[in-house]
Motif scaffolding. Structure first.
Motif, short mmCIF file in Angstrom:
data_model
loop_
_atom_site.label_atom_id
_atom_site.label_comp_id
_atom_site.label_asym_id
_atom_site.label_seq_id
_atom_site.Cartn_x
_atom_site.Cartn_y
_atom_site.Cartn_z
N PRO A 77 0.82 -1.21 0.00
CA PRO A 77 0.00 0.00 0.00
C PRO A 77 0.86 1.27 0.00
O PRO A 77 1.79 1.39 0.80
CB PRO A 77 -0.79 -0.12 1.30
N ARG A 107 -7.49 3.16 -18.19
CA ARG A 107 -8.19 4.01 -17.23
C ARG A 107 -9.44 3.32 -16.68
O ARG A 107 -9.73 3.40 -15.48
CB ARG A 107 -8.55 5.34 -17.87
N GLU A 108 -10.19 2.66 -17.55
CA GLU A 108 -11.39 1.97 -17.08
C GLU A 108 -11.04 0.85 -16.11
O GLU A 108 -11.71 0.65 -15.09
CB GLU A 108 -12.18 1.43 -18.27
N LYS A 124 -10.17 2.47 -12.88
CA LYS A 124 -11.37 2.93 -12.18
C LYS A 124 -12.03 1.80 -11.41
O LYS A 124 -12.51 1.98 -10.29
CB LYS A 124 -12.35 3.53 -13.19
N GLY A 125 -12.06 0.64 -12.03
CA GLY A 125 -12.63 -0.51 -11.34
C GLY A 125 -11.82 -0.88 -10.11
O GLY A 125 -12.37 -1.12 -9.03
N GLN A 140 -9.93 1.09 -8.47
CA GLN A 140 -10.06 2.17 -7.50
C GLN A 140 -11.31 1.97 -6.65
O GLN A 140 -11.29 2.22 -5.45
CB GLN A 140 -10.13 3.51 -8.23
N ALA A 141 -12.38 1.52 -7.28
CA ALA A 141 -13.62 1.29 -6.54
C ALA A 141 -13.43 0.21 -5.48
O ALA A 141 -14.13 0.20 -4.47
CB ALA A 141 -14.75 0.90 -7.49
N LEU A 142 -12.50 -0.70 -5.72
CA LEU A 142 -12.22 -1.76 -4.75
C LEU A 142 -11.12 -1.35 -3.76
O LEU A 142 -10.70 -2.15 -2.95
CB LEU A 142 -11.80 -3.04 -5.48
N ILE A 169 -8.14 -1.00 -4.39
CA ILE A 169 -6.92 -1.74 -4.69
C ILE A 169 -5.86 -0.79 -5.24
O ILE A 169 -4.67 -0.98 -5.02
CB ILE A 169 -7.23 -2.90 -5.67
N ILE A 203 -5.78 6.70 -7.03
CA ILE A 203 -5.42 7.58 -8.14
C ILE A 203 -5.39 9.02 -7.64
O ILE A 203 -6.36 9.50 -7.07
CB ILE A 203 -6.42 7.45 -9.30
N HIS A 215 -4.92 12.80 -8.86
CA HIS A 215 -4.95 13.64 -10.05
C HIS A 215 -3.65 14.44 -10.18
O HIS A 215 -3.26 15.12 -9.26
CB HIS A 215 -6.16 14.57 -9.97
N GLN A 266 -5.13 0.79 -0.13
CA GLN A 266 -5.08 0.15 1.18
C GLN A 266 -5.86 -1.16 1.20
O GLN A 266 -5.79 -1.89 2.20
CB GLN A 266 -5.65 1.09 2.24
N ALA A 267 -6.61 -1.44 0.17
CA ALA A 267 -7.47 -2.64 0.15
C ALA A 267 -8.33 -2.69 1.40
O ALA A 267 -8.48 -3.72 2.05
CB ALA A 267 -6.63 -3.91 0.00
N ARG A 281 -14.12 14.23 -6.88
CA ARG A 281 -13.84 14.46 -8.28
C ARG A 281 -15.10 14.21 -9.12
O ARG A 281 -16.06 13.61 -8.65
CB ARG A 281 -12.72 13.52 -8.75
N GLU A 307 -16.28 5.28 -17.35
CA GLU A 307 -15.42 5.06 -16.19
C GLU A 307 -16.23 4.96 -14.90
O GLU A 307 -15.94 4.14 -14.04
CB GLU A 307 -14.39 6.20 -16.11
N LYS A 325 -17.78 1.60 -14.85
CA LYS A 325 -16.80 0.58 -14.53
C LYS A 325 -16.59 0.48 -13.02
O LYS A 325 -16.44 -0.61 -12.46
CB LYS A 325 -15.47 0.88 -15.23
N GLY A 326 -16.56 1.63 -12.39
CA GLY A 326 -16.43 1.63 -10.93
C GLY A 326 -17.62 0.98 -10.26
O GLY A 326 -17.47 0.16 -9.35
N ALA A 363 -17.58 -2.75 -10.59
CA ALA A 363 -16.69 -3.42 -9.65
C ALA A 363 -17.36 -3.61 -8.30
O ALA A 363 -17.03 -4.54 -7.56
CB ALA A 363 -15.40 -2.62 -9.48
N LEU A 364 -18.31 -2.73 -7.97
CA LEU A 364 -19.04 -2.87 -6.71
C LEU A 364 -20.30 -3.70 -6.87
O LEU A 364 -21.08 -3.84 -5.92
CB LEU A 364 -19.41 -1.47 -6.18
N PHE A 399 -7.39 -10.19 -2.73
CA PHE A 399 -6.21 -9.40 -3.10
C PHE A 399 -5.43 -8.98 -1.87
O PHE A 399 -4.21 -9.10 -1.82
CB PHE A 399 -6.63 -8.17 -3.90
N ARG A 400 -6.17 -8.49 -0.88
CA ARG A 400 -5.52 -8.03 0.34
C ARG A 400 -4.71 -9.14 1.00
O ARG A 400 -3.58 -8.94 1.44
CB ARG A 400 -6.61 -7.53 1.29
N ARG A 426 -0.64 -8.91 1.29
CA ARG A 426 0.11 -8.92 2.55
C ARG A 426 1.00 -10.16 2.54
O ARG A 426 0.55 -11.27 2.28
CB ARG A 426 -0.84 -8.99 3.74
#
Lengths: 245, 245
Positions: A37, A59-60, A63-64, A66-68, A70, A73, A75, A83-84, B17, B60, B63-64, B67-68, B95-96, B100
């Motif tokens: 992390p 990027r897509e 973005k996925g 990022q939602a998790l 994992i 991002i 800017h 940080q998961a 954002r 995008e 896509k986020g 993922a959820l 993943f986490r 680790r």
DNA sequence: GCCCATTTGTGCGTATGTATT
DNA sequence: CAATACATACGCACAAATGGG
């Protein structure tokens, strides 16, 4: 029905669902590179070069991830390993609870999980709690009482109490999980009306009972106190939802 | 349109954002339109028109949300409201755990949560289980024994056992949560070597003990049997990780 | 303070793959 | 099979943010 090869000879063989493949490739890249992390990831340009896909696809995929949580991002600065954490669970559960049109049942399910968890955890932590921890817990209860007398709600103190309570277990996941459920519960409750605690002194007393039982090393009493605590929240919830409906 | 104040750096960047705002707008659209899982969403073109952003931003954001598991995207067909399941939790936790570098501790944390949950849940479900359910559980145990004698592993049966066990609670969230943890645990275990159960008959016997205790309406014995069950998994885990390390 | 390079964010045009009718 | 509707992917251009000179 002809089973001709799908890819013309002149074009490079592209897998279907490039987006999903790119996400997996980036995750694998993090694992293979032993990144932790906060560590920086390749830039979007480097990623599109390394994976052979366009920037939009990169990027897509990011973005996925990022939602998790994992990847993270920033800017104008760069992309970093995330940080998961369990924020995706919070987001997903809040949405799920808000989307299901019977909030009462959904909130009850979350509450039951919290209750089962904390009731089982307090038994495991009862022997591990030392005097300093108990003092800190009691201090929190005192500040709760103070806030209650001043007519101020004290969600942060409540949250801190439960987090501190299970810290000696050394199980970071359980702390985050309880925090996640706590967040969902209070966020959904906030989306409706019932933010005010009808009887703060009652809530304070329940927390004090927990500390007292723990200080006496009475595991059964601690479990009962915790159960009472949740019975109180439950009663609050059904009263509020009945008032709304 | 109010100008948002500057947030401290601690806040997740995605919430302030535009991309995050588009995600929020789409979520709000689903809630406001009272859409349920499986219902169709506006097309990308309609979304970019309604939200006043470009197709890239819409994609995008989608896509986020995908993922959820808040939206579901079907190639060439359309986007739909998702199931809001706990798959993001599974993805994130796997993943986490893989990221680790001490898998043993991370797996132990997951195992402890499963143990606390199931030990508390079995107490609550013990009185609610009827004869048909107990018969179904026993049938699963028989099929476990059969598979064990044939040398076949039986992860699906194990999973089905625990799912069926807590079904009478009517708490869909707890079932999904346990399933999520089960998935993470076995997926991580699969990513390493130790898929084989060293003593299947022992595992079968532990499950049978649970059913027997439940049939006798002996809650304490059922809890003990469940604890033994997890003690077995724990032993398997430490042995495997010791063998790897 | 200003400028500038780097990096991510957004918008637009176009071609292709996929499923429904 | 053809037409249609839609998502997928690519490439380019510019805007916005960040950090350093």
């Amino acid at each position: 029905m002809s089973e001709e090869p799908r890819f013309p000879a002149g074009l490079p063989a592209r897998d279907r669902r490039v987006g999903g493949q790119v996400q997996g490739a980036i995750k694998q890249l993090i694992l293979d590179s032993r990144l932790g992390p906060g560590d920086p990831l390749p830039t979007e340009a480097e990623l599109m070069d390394a994976l052979g896909v366009s920037r939009n696809s990169v990027r897509e995929a990011l973005k996925g991830l990022q939602a998790l949580d994992i990847v993270e991002i920033r800017h104008g600065y760069g992309t970093y390993v995330g940080q998961a954490s369990l924020t995706p669970l919070v987001d997903g559960l809040t949405f799920r609870t808000l989307a299901r049109h019977e909030d009462a049942h959904a909130l009850g399910e979350i509450l039951q999980i919290r209750e089962v968890l904390e009731e089982g955890l307090i038994r495991r932590v009862a022997t591990a709690l030392g005097e300093p921890e108990l003092d800190a817990l009691e201090d929190l209860v005192e500040r709760m009482a103070e806030a209650g007398r001043a007519g101020r709600p004290f969600p942060e103190l409540d949250r801190a109490f439960h987090e501190l309570l299970y810290r000696p277990l050394g199980n970071t996941l359980v702390a985050q999980l309880l925090g996640a459920f706590w967040n969902v519960f209070h966020r959904v409750a906030l989306a409706q009306d019932w933010t005010e605690d009808p009887s703060p002194e009652r809530t304070v007393r329940r927390h004090r009972d927990i500390v007292t039982a723990l200080r006496a090393r009475d595991v059964a009493a601690a479990q009962r106190a915790m159960a009472d605590h949740f019975r109180g929240i439950e009663a609050r919830a059904v009263r509020a939802t009945r008032g709304v409906g």
